[in-house]
Scaffold this active site. Structure first.
Site, short mmCIF file in Angstrom:
data_model
loop_
_atom_site.label_atom_id
_atom_site.label_comp_id
_atom_site.label_asym_id
_atom_site.label_seq_id
_atom_site.Cartn_x
_atom_site.Cartn_y
_atom_site.Cartn_z
N SER A 60 0.84 -1.19 0.00
CA SER A 60 0.00 0.00 0.00
C SER A 60 0.88 1.24 0.00
CB SER A 60 -0.89 0.00 1.26
OG SER A 60 -1.56 1.23 1.43
N TYR A 102 -3.29 -0.05 10.24
CA TYR A 102 -3.21 -0.49 8.84
C TYR A 102 -1.84 -0.16 8.26
CZ TYR A 102 -4.51 -0.88 3.88
OH TYR A 102 -4.57 -1.23 2.54
#
Length: 254
Positions: free
Chosen positions: A145, A158
């Site tokens: 990500s 996250y």
């Protein structure tokens, strides 16, 4: 050169692929000749996704298992390799997101995020890699990500998990490259998906995003397929330990 990117006869397991980006990647790789193994925690959802691929003339199987359960993972991988065939490419796509201010983040939700986004990558990769090592061939692609490199409000766990997956990718490369196994990551920028729907609908955030990104727009999930095809094919046979950012230039811009 004509078949540099072909995936004919390649068997690809994609975790969390019954919907979202995982299913999109399944479709894209199937179009290039790959045989797809759809994974989801729910058997019915996995079978529904596989049927969509079969209806388009592609070869697809299902393997329903919980990617965070070590015993379930090992049993599923053993069954796939025995009943379907060797896994040539593994894409660790399964992931979840939760949003809370850091000081109020519930511990149980931290644990869920780490389990699905980080520990599951270790568990599934380890099981698959053991078999790839024996064959001295294979490719593992971890979906990382922008948050593998950058932080942002309300998603600190996250970002912590995706940062860990970046380093897991590199560590796996160091240990597995000698066995002709390529381990790489795809790091998407901001794409219009179900997970980002709230942000897409936030006019102020979208304006900020377009100013912050050199391409000046949200990404279309279809634009992730090329990266997956490249890292799954022999075109990437000497690419290892790399994070391929598909982000419209966001990471490199001030």
């Amino acid at each position: 050169m004509n078949n540099l990117f072909t995936l004919d006869d390649k068997r690809v397991l994609i975790t969390g692929s019954a919907q979202g980006i995982g299913f999109l990647l399944a479709q894209g790789l199937a179009e290039q000749g790959a045989e797809i193994i759809i994974n989801d925690i729910t058997a019915e959802r996995a079978e529904h996704a596989a049927m969509k691929l079969r209806d388009c003339g592609y070869t697809a199987w299902t393997s329903a298992f919980n990617v965070t359960d070590p015993e379930a993972v090992e049993s599923a991988i053993e069954n796939i390799e025995r009943e379907i065939g060797p896994i040539d490419v593994l894409i660790n796509n399964a992931g979840i997101q939760r949003r809370h201010p850091f000081t109020e983040f519930p511990v149980n939700e931290w644990n869920d995020i780490i389990a699905v986004n980080q520990t599951a990558v270790f568990l599934v990769s380890q099981s698959v890699a053991r078999r790839m090592v024996k064959r001295e061939a294979g490719k593992i692609i971890n979906i990382c990500s922008m948050q593998s490199e950058l932080g942002r409000d309300t998603i600190t766990p996250y970002a912590a998990a995706k940062g860990a997956v970046k380093m897991l990718t590199r560590g796996m490369c160091v240990e597995l490259a000698r066995y002709n196994i390529q381990v790489n990551g795809i790091a998407p920028g901001y794409f219009k998906t179900d997970m980002t729907k709230t942000l897409v609908e936030d006019e102020a955030f979208t304006q900020w995003l377009c100013k912050r990104t050199p391409a000046a727009r949200w990404g279309d999930p279809q634009e992730l397929i090329g990266a997956a095809v490249f890292l799954s094919s022999k075109a990437s046979n000497f690419v290892n330990g790399h994070l391929l950012f598909v982000d419209g230039g966001m990471l490199v811009a001030v």
